[in-house]
Design a protein around this motif. Structure first.
Motif, mmCIF file in Angstrom:
data_model
loop_
_atom_site.group_PDB
_atom_site.id
_atom_site.type_symbol
_atom_site.label_atom_id
_atom_site.label_comp_id
_atom_site.label_asym_id
_atom_site.label_seq_id
_atom_site.Cartn_x
_atom_site.Cartn_y
_atom_site.Cartn_z
ATOM 1 N N PRO A 1 0.808 -1.228 0.000
ATOM 2 C CA PRO A 1 0.000 0.000 0.000
ATOM 3 C C PRO A 1 0.837 1.273 0.000
ATOM 4 N N ASN A 2 2.160 1.153 -0.032
ATOM 5 C CA ASN A 2 2.999 2.347 0.148
ATOM 6 C C ASN A 2 2.972 3.271 -1.065
ATOM 7 N N ASP A 3 2.936 4.566 -0.785
ATOM 8 C CA ASP A 3 2.921 5.556 -1.856
ATOM 9 C C ASP A 3 4.308 5.665 -2.491
ATOM 10 N N ARG A 4 4.340 5.608 -3.804
ATOM 11 C CA ARG A 4 5.631 5.581 -4.506
ATOM 12 C C ARG A 4 6.369 6.912 -4.407
ATOM 13 N N ASN A 5 5.647 7.997 -4.209
ATOM 14 C CA ASN A 5 6.320 9.296 -4.069
ATOM 15 C C ASN A 5 7.018 9.421 -2.722
ATOM 16 N N VAL A 6 6.352 8.895 -1.697
ATOM 17 C CA VAL A 6 6.945 8.937 -0.358
ATOM 18 C C VAL A 6 8.056 7.885 -0.256
ATOM 19 N N SER A 7 7.843 6.744 -0.891
ATOM 20 C CA SER A 7 8.796 5.637 -0.805
ATOM 21 C C SER A 7 9.052 5.060 -2.205
ATOM 22 N N PRO A 8 9.989 5.676 -2.946
ATOM 23 C CA PRO A 8 10.222 5.268 -4.338
ATOM 24 C C PRO A 8 10.588 3.785 -4.488
ATOM 25 N N ASP B 1 -1.616 -1.695 -4.147
ATOM 26 C CA ASP B 1 -2.780 -0.913 -3.692
ATOM 27 C C ASP B 1 -2.445 0.566 -3.892
ATOM 28 N N GLU B 2 -2.426 0.965 -5.143
ATOM 29 C CA GLU B 2 -1.954 2.301 -5.487
ATOM 30 C C GLU B 2 -2.786 3.413 -4.842
ATOM 31 N N SER B 3 -4.095 3.230 -4.787
ATOM 32 C CA SER B 3 -4.973 4.264 -4.210
ATOM 33 C C SER B 3 -4.976 4.207 -2.682
ATOM 34 N N GLN B 4 -4.420 3.138 -2.111
ATOM 35 C CA GLN B 4 -4.377 2.902 -0.664
ATOM 36 C C GLN B 4 -5.757 2.642 -0.074
ATOM 37 N N GLU B 5 -6.747 2.452 -0.938
ATOM 38 C CA GLU B 5 -8.122 2.251 -0.456
ATOM 39 C C GLU B 5 -8.287 0.937 0.302
ATOM 40 N N VAL B 6 -7.582 -0.101 -0.161
ATOM 41 C CA VAL B 6 -7.728 -1.405 0.493
ATOM 42 C C VAL B 6 -7.114 -1.352 1.893
ATOM 43 N N ALA B 7 -5.935 -0.756 1.982
ATOM 44 C CA ALA B 7 -5.284 -0.624 3.299
ATOM 45 C C ALA B 7 -6.171 0.176 4.250
ATOM 46 N N ARG B 8 -6.782 1.249 3.738
ATOM 47 C CA ARG B 8 -7.661 2.068 4.583
ATOM 48 C C ARG B 8 -8.895 1.289 5.013
ATOM 49 N N LYS B 9 -9.476 0.570 4.061
ATOM 50 C CA LYS B 9 -10.685 -0.196 4.362
ATOM 51 C C LYS B 9 -10.406 -1.272 5.409
ATOM 52 N N ALA C 1 1.056 -6.060 15.864
ATOM 53 C CA ALA C 1 2.206 -6.428 15.035
ATOM 54 C C ALA C 1 3.177 -5.260 14.916
ATOM 55 N N ILE C 2 4.444 -5.515 15.154
ATOM 56 C CA ILE C 2 5.455 -4.481 14.906
ATOM 57 C C ILE C 2 5.675 -4.388 13.398
ATOM 58 N N GLY C 3 5.898 -3.188 12.906
ATOM 59 C CA GLY C 3 6.154 -3.043 11.478
ATOM 60 C C GLY C 3 6.288 -1.588 11.102
ATOM 61 N N CYS C 4 6.710 -1.353 9.867
ATOM 62 C CA CYS C 4 6.910 0.019 9.401
ATOM 63 C C CYS C 4 5.569 0.660 9.093
ATOM 64 N N THR C 5 5.412 1.878 9.520
ATOM 65 C CA THR C 5 4.166 2.589 9.255
ATOM 66 C C THR C 5 3.931 2.657 7.743
ATOM 67 N N ILE C 6 2.691 2.496 7.331
ATOM 68 C CA ILE C 6 2.368 2.580 5.900
ATOM 69 C C ILE C 6 2.690 3.991 5.409
ATOM 70 N N LYS C 7 3.313 4.068 4.229
ATOM 71 C CA LYS C 7 3.708 5.376 3.684
ATOM 72 C C LYS C 7 2.512 5.976 2.959
ATOM 73 N N TRP C 8 1.691 6.699 3.737
ATOM 74 C CA TRP C 8 0.474 7.303 3.188
ATOM 75 C C TRP C 8 0.847 8.449 2.262
ATOM 76 N N LYS C 9 -0.009 8.669 1.280
ATOM 77 C CA LYS C 9 0.180 9.798 0.362
ATOM 78 C C LYS C 9 0.171 11.095 1.135
ATOM 79 N N LYS C 10 1.044 12.006 0.754
ATOM 80 C CA LYS C 10 1.036 13.333 1.378
ATOM 81 C C LYS C 10 -0.107 14.140 0.774
#
Lengths: 202, 54
Positions: free
Chosen positions: A92-99, A122-130, A192-201
């Protein structure tokens, strides 16, 4: 003028309310999705006619915790894919925030590691949000119940991120093994420990 | 923070924390102030949070 401001404020509130939803927990009904896999094919859970359920894992290329769990994700698919619980990995990571998490980089990684599980974007991040995913890796074990997808477990793969051999609670494997026997899942959820999802700015 | 069984202590840091890192706990015992922030913060946001909560 005042009225129109009030109306647009109300509209904004409605928009916010429809976007924000509670994160999935065990017992909820999960939504299906339609996402592009690394081979360019659109994938929905409804396409898996033989599946009894799914191990949906929010995943990515760049997170060190994902790297630690990579082999375990591969192994989960190897063990349970043929038994009817395939791994479905979703980035779900945004490519601009995390190339490093772009679709092209996903394709490269899947190819170099010969991923046998679905790796979806999940380019729109909608699935991760849902789903209410917050980090990678973040697992949702789903089972098919009637025509629905029931959430059976949410959280970590096991209880030792650093060392698979040292883990003594295998939450996901235990959940799926119980489901295969038609029994109740013993642990409904963990943190679960893990890296925060790189949400779109925004 | 070296206990690798994260599920045992994530919730003890803050019940709202889902385990996503980076995460920051701001606390000032003298002023009895405590604020938890999950996710990334840039320098400006960090300054704002420090000014607001400490």
């Amino acid at each position: 003028m005042k009225k129109s401001i009030l109306l647009s404020a109300a509209g904004l509130l409605v928009a916010l309310l429809t976007v924000a939803n509670e994160p999935y927990k065990a017992g909820d009904t999960a939504a299906d999705f339609n996402l592009r896999n690394v081979e360019g094919k659109m994938i929905s859970l409804s396409q898996f006619n033989d599946a009894k359920g799914f191990i949906v894992v929010f995943y990515c290329n760049t997170c060190p915790v994902v790297h630690k769990y990579e082999q375990r994700v591969i192994d989960l698919h190897r063990e349970f894919g043929s038994k009817g619980f395939p791994v479905i990995a979703i980035n779900p990571n945004d490519r601009n925030v995390s190339p490093g998490d772009s679709y092209e980089e996903m394709q490269k990684l899947a190819k170099s590691k010969n991923y046998q599980f679905q790796y979806l974007y999940d380019e729109s991040q909608e699935v991760a949000r849902k789903y209410g995913a917050t980090n990678t890796p973040h697992v949702y074990v789903l089972s098919k119940k009637g025509g629905n997808l029931k959430v059976e477990y949410v959280g970590a793969i096991d209880n030792n991120a650093d060392d698979a051999a040292a883990a003594d609670k295998h939450y996901v494997a235990d959940a799926v093994n119980k489901l295969l026997k038609g029994e109740q899942v013993p642990v409904a959820g963990t943190k679960a420990i893990g890296c925060t999802i790189k949400w779109k700015k925004v | 923070m070296t206990n690798l069984d994260y599920n045992l202590w994530i919730e003890k840091v803050d019940p709202s924390w889902q385990g996503n890192i980076p995460a920051t706990l701001f606390f000032n015992n003298q002023k009895k102030k405590r604020h938890f922030h999950a996710g990334e913060v840039d320098e400006k946001e960090l300054e704002t949070l420090i000014t607001r909560y400490l």
